[in-house]
Every structure is written in C-alpha cells, then in structure tokens.
Scaffold this motif. Structure first.
Motif, PDB file in Angstrom:
ATOM      1  N   ASP A 230       0.848  -1.194   0.000  1.00  0.00           N
ATOM      2  CA  ASP A 230       0.000   0.000   0.000  1.00  0.00           C
ATOM      3  C   ASP A 230       0.889   1.252   0.000  1.00  0.00           C
ATOM      4  OD1 ASP A 230      -1.771   2.064   0.470  1.00  0.00           O
ATOM      5  OD2 ASP A 230      -2.889   1.007   2.035  1.00  0.00           O
ATOM      6  N   ARG A 235      -0.208   5.083   6.317  1.00  0.00           N
ATOM      7  CA  ARG A 235      -0.204   3.751   6.918  1.00  0.00           C
ATOM      8  C   ARG A 235       1.056   3.582   7.757  1.00  0.00           C
ATOM      9  NH1 ARG A 235      -4.899   3.676   5.955  1.00  0.00           N
ATOM     10  NH2 ARG A 235      -5.984   2.539   4.323  1.00  0.00           N
ATOM     11  N   PRO A 463      -6.880   4.043  14.413  1.00  0.00           N
ATOM     12  CA  PRO A 463      -6.569   2.631  14.168  1.00  0.00           C
ATOM     13  C   PRO A 463      -6.544   2.235  12.688  1.00  0.00           C
ATOM     14  CG  PRO A 463      -8.109   2.834  15.997  1.00  0.00           C
ATOM     15  CD  PRO A 463      -7.948   4.205  15.427  1.00  0.00           C
ATOM     16  N   GLU A 464      -7.338   2.942  11.834  1.00  0.00           N
ATOM     17  CA  GLU A 464      -7.317   2.557  10.417  1.00  0.00           C
ATOM     18  C   GLU A 464      -5.969   2.834   9.765  1.00  0.00           C
ATOM     19  OE1 GLU A 464     -10.196   6.246  10.458  1.00  0.00           O
ATOM     20  OE2 GLU A 464      -9.792   4.513  11.745  1.00  0.00           O
ATOM     21  N   ASN A 465      -5.161   3.726  10.367  1.00  0.00           N
ATOM     22  CA  ASN A 465      -3.812   3.967   9.857  1.00  0.00           C
ATOM     23  C   ASN A 465      -2.761   3.136  10.592  1.00  0.00           C
ATOM     24  OD1 ASN A 465      -4.403   5.791   7.802  1.00  0.00           O
ATOM     25  ND2 ASN A 465      -4.541   7.503   9.228  1.00  0.00           N
ATOM     26  N   SER A 466      -2.872   3.040  11.923  1.00  0.00           N
ATOM     27  CA  SER A 466      -1.892   2.249  12.680  1.00  0.00           C
ATOM     28  C   SER A 466      -2.174   0.748  12.559  1.00  0.00           C
ATOM     29  CB  SER A 466      -1.871   2.679  14.151  1.00  0.00           C
ATOM     30  OG  SER A 466      -3.143   2.520  14.734  1.00  0.00           O
ATOM     31  N   ARG A 467      -3.453   0.386  12.367  1.00  0.00           N
ATOM     32  CA  ARG A 467      -3.892  -0.981  12.110  1.00  0.00           C
ATOM     33  C   ARG A 467      -3.357  -2.020  13.089  1.00  0.00           C
ATOM     34  NH1 ARG A 467      -2.940  -1.547   5.706  1.00  0.00           N
ATOM     35  NH2 ARG A 467      -0.865  -0.876   6.338  1.00  0.00           N
ATOM     36  N   THR A 485      -8.537  -2.825  21.263  1.00  0.00           N
ATOM     37  CA  THR A 485      -8.780  -1.606  20.487  1.00  0.00           C
ATOM     38  C   THR A 485     -10.086  -0.916  20.875  1.00  0.00           C
ATOM     39  OG1 THR A 485      -9.841  -2.883  18.743  1.00  0.00           O
ATOM     40  CG2 THR A 485      -7.491  -2.475  18.502  1.00  0.00           C
ATOM     41  N   GLU A 490     -12.159   7.847  20.005  1.00  0.00           N
ATOM     42  CA  GLU A 490     -12.527   8.335  18.676  1.00  0.00           C
ATOM     43  C   GLU A 490     -13.489   9.511  18.759  1.00  0.00           C
ATOM     44  OE1 GLU A 490     -13.550   5.345  15.837  1.00  0.00           O
ATOM     45  OE2 GLU A 490     -12.301   3.839  16.791  1.00  0.00           O
ATOM     46  N   ASP A 499      -5.621  14.014  10.536  1.00  0.00           N
ATOM     47  CA  ASP A 499      -5.744  12.773   9.782  1.00  0.00           C
ATOM     48  C   ASP A 499      -5.130  12.845   8.387  1.00  0.00           C
ATOM     49  OD1 ASP A 499      -7.124  11.544  11.903  1.00  0.00           O
ATOM     50  OD2 ASP A 499      -8.997  12.486  11.259  1.00  0.00           O
ATOM     51  N   SER A 503      -0.851  12.219  10.817  1.00  0.00           N
ATOM     52  CA  SER A 503      -0.969  10.755  10.770  1.00  0.00           C
ATOM     53  C   SER A 503       0.092  10.115   9.872  1.00  0.00           C
ATOM     54  CB  SER A 503      -2.356  10.345  10.271  1.00  0.00           C
ATOM     55  OG  SER A 503      -3.332  10.646  11.243  1.00  0.00           O
TER      56      SER A 503
END
Length: 594
Positions: A230, A235, A463-467, A485, A490, A499, A503
């Motif tokens: 990706d 990310r 979390p969608e970036n650090s995953r 999590t 949020e 973001d 991020s």
C-alpha cells in the motif's frame, strides 16, 4: 501487576556477573593500555582496530533494550511486517560504506561535525554539535530508564538499583578504558543478547511442539502480514514505509551519527572499516530475525489470553519479561540471562553514547578554543566521559518524571537525525551547496519534522492507519473486554491536519527532514551564488571512493596482464587505507610495509 514467578538468587548472580565482566574489561584496558596517553588513543582506539570487533560493536551500539523488549511486542501487536527492516539495513550499509565512510575516514577527523566546518562554517558545526549533544543525552537517559521500569514491574528487580548499577558500570569502563574497552564490552554484550533471545526461542519451540505450531498460530492470528505494498504514506507500516523510511532512519544512525562513525574510523584501514559495516549487516539481520521470531512466540503463547488486556501487566513493553518468567522460571539463572540481555543492550548503547559525547565535546568545544597538550586532552576526555555518564544517569531520573511523555520524547529525539543526514548529504553530494543554504535547510527541515512529530503526539493516528491486530482474552479465567482496540478515543474532535498530516507514518519523519534540508538548501545556495563555489578537495564523494570502481580497476589490471599475482584485500588497502594522510603515521605504524 507481577506474574506468579519472580527473580531467584541465581538470576541475580547471572545479572551481576554480566556487570562485573563488563566492568572488568574496562579495568583491563585501563591497565594494559597505559600507552593511551593521547586523546586519539582514548577516543578512537589509536585507529588500530580490526573489522570483526568493530562490526559487533556497531551492532551493539543501537541494538538497545528497546530492541530486545520492544521488537517482539511490535510483532505481537502489529504483525511480522517489521522483518522488512532487513531490506533497509542492506540499503543503509551500502549507502554508509560508499558515500559517508570514505569522506570521514579520508579526513581523519575525530568528530563528524568537524566536516561541517570544513564544508560550511563554524556556526553550522556548532549547531550540529549542539543538536547531537541534546539528542544523545535525552535518548540515553530514556534508554537507561525505560527497560529498568519494564523489568522492575514484572521481575521485581529494584528500579533505581538497576538504573544506578548500569549507569555506574558504563561510566566506569568508558572512563577507564576508552573506545577499546567500549568496543570489546560491546562484543561480549552482543553474545549475551543473542544468548537471551535464543533461550526464549528454544524453550518456546519446545513447549509449543515445534516451529510449525508457532508459525501456524501466527498465520491464523494474522501476524504473518509481511507483503503490504500500500503506497499510502499515512499507513504506519507498509513495505514502502519500512524499506524507504527505515533506510533514511538507519543511514542517519550509521552514516553520520558520531557513535557509529567513531567506530569505523577507529579501524586500521578503510578496507577494514568497510568490512566492519558489512559484517555488522549480518549481525543486524540475525538479531532482527531472532527478535521478530520472539514476537511470534509471544503471540503463540498468549493468542487466547492477552496479558495486557487481562491486566496481568500494566504496559505492553512488560510482555517479554512476563513471558520469560512464565516459561523459564523453572531453570535457575535463565530469566537472569534474559534480563542480562536486555541490560546488555542498555549498556552498549549508553557506553557508545558517553564515548561519542566525550569525543564531540573534546573535538568541537574544547580543542579548538583551548591550547592543551595531548596528555591534558587525554585527561579531559576521561573527565568528559565521567561527566556525561553522570548526566545520563540524571537524565534517567528526569525520564521517570515524564510519565506519558516518554514515548513522545523518544519520537522527538529521533526527528533530529533526518535533518542532520540532509545537511551532510547536501555537502557531500552537491558542489553548489554553501553555508547559507546549509543553515536555511537545517532549520527548515528541523522545524517541519518537529511540527509533524509533535502533532502526531497530540493527535495519535487512528486505528485505520496504525492498524493494530486483535488481541483476545476469551481463554482467560475472568470476564472482561475481548479486544484491546475498544478503548480508542474516537470521540475527540480532530482537525483536518490530524488525519492528513500528523498521521504520517513515523518512519517518514526522517526522510521528510532529509528531503526538506536538501531541497531548501539547494534553492537558497543557488540564489546566494553557490554555483560559483570551489569546494576543497576531499570534501565530496568521487568515483575513486567507490568499492566497485576500485575492484573493477584491480580486476581490469589483472585481466589485461598488467598485474602479477595479487591480493584483493591488499590492493583495496592500497587504494583506500593510505589516502588518510591525517593519521597515516599512526595507522601504519604497526603494519608491515607493502
């Protein structure tokens, strides 16, 4: 909270033995090296070191307790993609050995920041020195305190007893034995680090019924997420962020950081210096593989009952000591070996930092302004080692008061390396770069890197970036949350930059600083007449510095018949080692003339 087991007498004996042997090496070099009457003997080992011990020392210098305790937790929490750092290590070694090493070695300098005055001016040299001192003192204090806190919480090892003992032992052998003592204690400590990691791996494999079980558990838990291409820079970890960002990060350590440069310029020839970097690469790969596999072992054991979510430990960095006591407590002394491994990482990093701080202070702040004899400079070097050892122990005390700011401070400290790498790269690669461009670039790069880094601490990535991967507790004997999590905040109002800018993956902070310095530096240099500059010979990279170019010429001579029987090492030494006029009398005093 502590685990069921705790430290035994034999564990303390093993830990104490590691400290005693480390101190003993310093005492040995203090008495055997009474010839260390000059500051060069003390700070760069008389420039007579060989490749293998220097390679192991290069490895130990930045493989701190953060590696031993932190990398397995990284894999446990985010998956084994971190193993891609091995690609970054390879690229870093090639860049460092071919671009930066030849310049520093040829100039025969003690402090890397001497180059900044030769290439730019004294103001930029002092700026660079000041940044290095602040960065290193902060980082070293954190390196002493963070593992001591983690191990104290789990094993019961006395917190301040551990901090003081490691700090005092480090200061002792740095002050008594100089760089030679630091290098040889690093060699011993690398052995301890490997022994500690292998003890965990072997026992884990035996208890889990083989490597295949651990791999299977990790695959089912999504931990073998290695190939993620990706391109999104937000990310946290992808193939690109780890290989590209990691290359910049580690090149700022191995290419220009005083602690590392001081080691390879202590080699007796440039061939040995380059070999040291490549042997170090193999050691870095081995430690990375061991620590990543330890992370997979950690997951295999706790896949159904995460100790952090279950509140058996109060922080993630306590997981490795918790596992060690869980699986190795029945073997007296083995948990002590792992703790010795973690503290060996601390000792090697702290000793490297103290020795490097003493070197830059003598070379950049004392020698140019005070007329001192070599004997006086040697004593001043020892005094500086003692002083910085005390400062770093004091910094560990300050770190204890920082609480939640600890991680923030480590990130901010890491931001300094990128702009400094940009400043050196600008001077070495671009003949038009001048002092105005260098200073403007450094300030711009530092400001931009700090801005994004501090923003990331105030507004952590979502979390969608650090995953993070799921950690469950359904196998535990208590009722509680099933996924860690769930506690993410949020609901906070987040600005647009949070973001889309803050991020940015933390691995890109370094490249951001480096590219900014080079871009702004070139722009300002060209506007201020940089194209008319004549750069002093030897301050920029040339094709004659490249190993492949030299090897090609040697082989070409052999093929064309213009050379008889030849020794490649000898030929490369002729090409590389004797170009260092600054200390050729020292370097070749112990060698047989060719």
């Amino acid at each position: 909270m502590s685990s069921a087991a705790s430290f035994s007498v034999w564990d303390y004996v093993v830990f104490a033995l590691m400290l005693v042997i480390s101190a003993g090496i310093g005492v040995y070099y203090a008495f055997s090296g009474r010839g260390q009457s000059s500051s060069a003997d003390f700070l760069v080992g008389g420039r007579s070191m060989t490749a293998v011990p220097v390679a192991l020392s290069l490895t130990a210098s930045f493989m701190s307790a953060i590696t031993v305790l932190g990398t397995p937790v990284e894999v446990y929490q985010y998956g084994a993609i971190f193993i891609l750092i091995c690609f970054a290590y390879f690229l870093m070694v090639v860049v460092s050995s071919e671009i930066f090493l030849p310049i520093f070695y040829r100039l025969g300098i003690t402090s890397t920041y001497e180059y900044l005055e030769m290439r730019y001016n004294k103001i930029i040299r002092l700026f660079g020195t000041g940044l290095f001192i602040i960065q290193t003192v902060l980082y070293t204090g954190l390196v002493i305190y963070a593992p001591a806190l983690a191990l104290n919480q789990v094993t019961g090892v006395d917190l301040w007893g551990a901090v003081m003992s490691t700090g005092v032992v480090c200061t002792l052998y740095c002050t008594l034995g100089g760089l030679k003592a630091v290098v040889w204690t690093d060699v011993f400590q690398v052995g301890i680090i490997f022994a500690g990691l292998l003890a965990v791996i072997i026992q884990s494999v035996l208890l889990q019924g083989g490597i295949s079980t651990i791999i299977s558990d990790s695959a089912q838990g999504g931990r073998l997420n290695i190939w993620d291409f990706d391109p999104n820079p937000l990310r946290r970890h992808t193939f690109w962020s780890i290989t590209v960002g990691g290359t910049f990060l580690w090149t700022s350590v191995y290419g220009i950081n005083q602690a590392q440069v001081q080691r390879y310029i202590s080699c007796k020839s440039m061939f040995h210096a380059k070999m040291a970097l490549y042997i170090n690469l193999v050691c870095l790969w081995a430690i990375s593989l061991c620590s990543v596999f330890c992370g997979l072992c950690l997951y295999s054991f706790y896949k159904n009952c995460d100790p952090w979510t279950a509140r058996k430990v109060s922080a993630l960095d306590q997981l490795m000591p918790y596992l060690v006591l869980d699986i190795l407590s029945e073997y007296p002394g083995v948990p002590g070996l792992f703790v010795a491994a973690a503290y060996s990482g601390t000792l090697s990093t702290v000793s490297s930092s103290v020795n490097a701080l003493a070197a830059v202070t003598i070379a950049d702040l004392i020698r140019p302004y005070l007329s001192l004899s070599e004997k006086q400079l040697s004593w001043a070097s020892k005094g500086m080692s003692l002083f910085y050892g005390a400062v770093c122990i004091g910094m560990a005390g300050v770190a204890s008061l920082m609480g939640g700011m600890l991680q923030a401070a480590i990130s901010i400290v890491g931001v300094v390396g990128g702009p400094l790498l940009g400043l050196f790269s600008l001077g070495i690669l671009f003949p038009c770069a001048n002092a105005k461009g260098g200073l403007a670039g450094l300030i711009s790069g530092l400001a931009l890197s700090l801005w994004v880094c501090i923003g990331a601490q105030i507004y952590p990535p979502l979390p969608e970036n650090s995953r993070p991967l799921s950690l469950v507790t359904h196998g535990c004997n208590f009722s509680g949350s099933t996924n860690w999590t769930a506690n993410t905040e949020e609901n906070l109002e987040r600005p647009f930059l949070a973001d889309n800018w803050y991020s940015l993956s933390y691995l890109y902070f370094g490249p951001l600083g480096t590219v900014t310095v080079i871009t702004v530096g070139l722009f300002v240099s060209i506007l201020s007449g940089g194209r008319q500059m004549k750069v002093q010979s030897g301050l920029m990279i040339s094709k004659e510095d490249l190993t492949f170019y030299k090897a090609y010429n040697v082989l070409k001579a052999k093929v064309s018949g213009s050379a008889g029987k030849f020794d490649l090492e000898q030929e490369l030494d002729k090409s590389f080692g004797k170009t260092n006029f600054a200390f050729c009398d020292v370097e070749h005093s112990s060698q047989t003339p060719t």
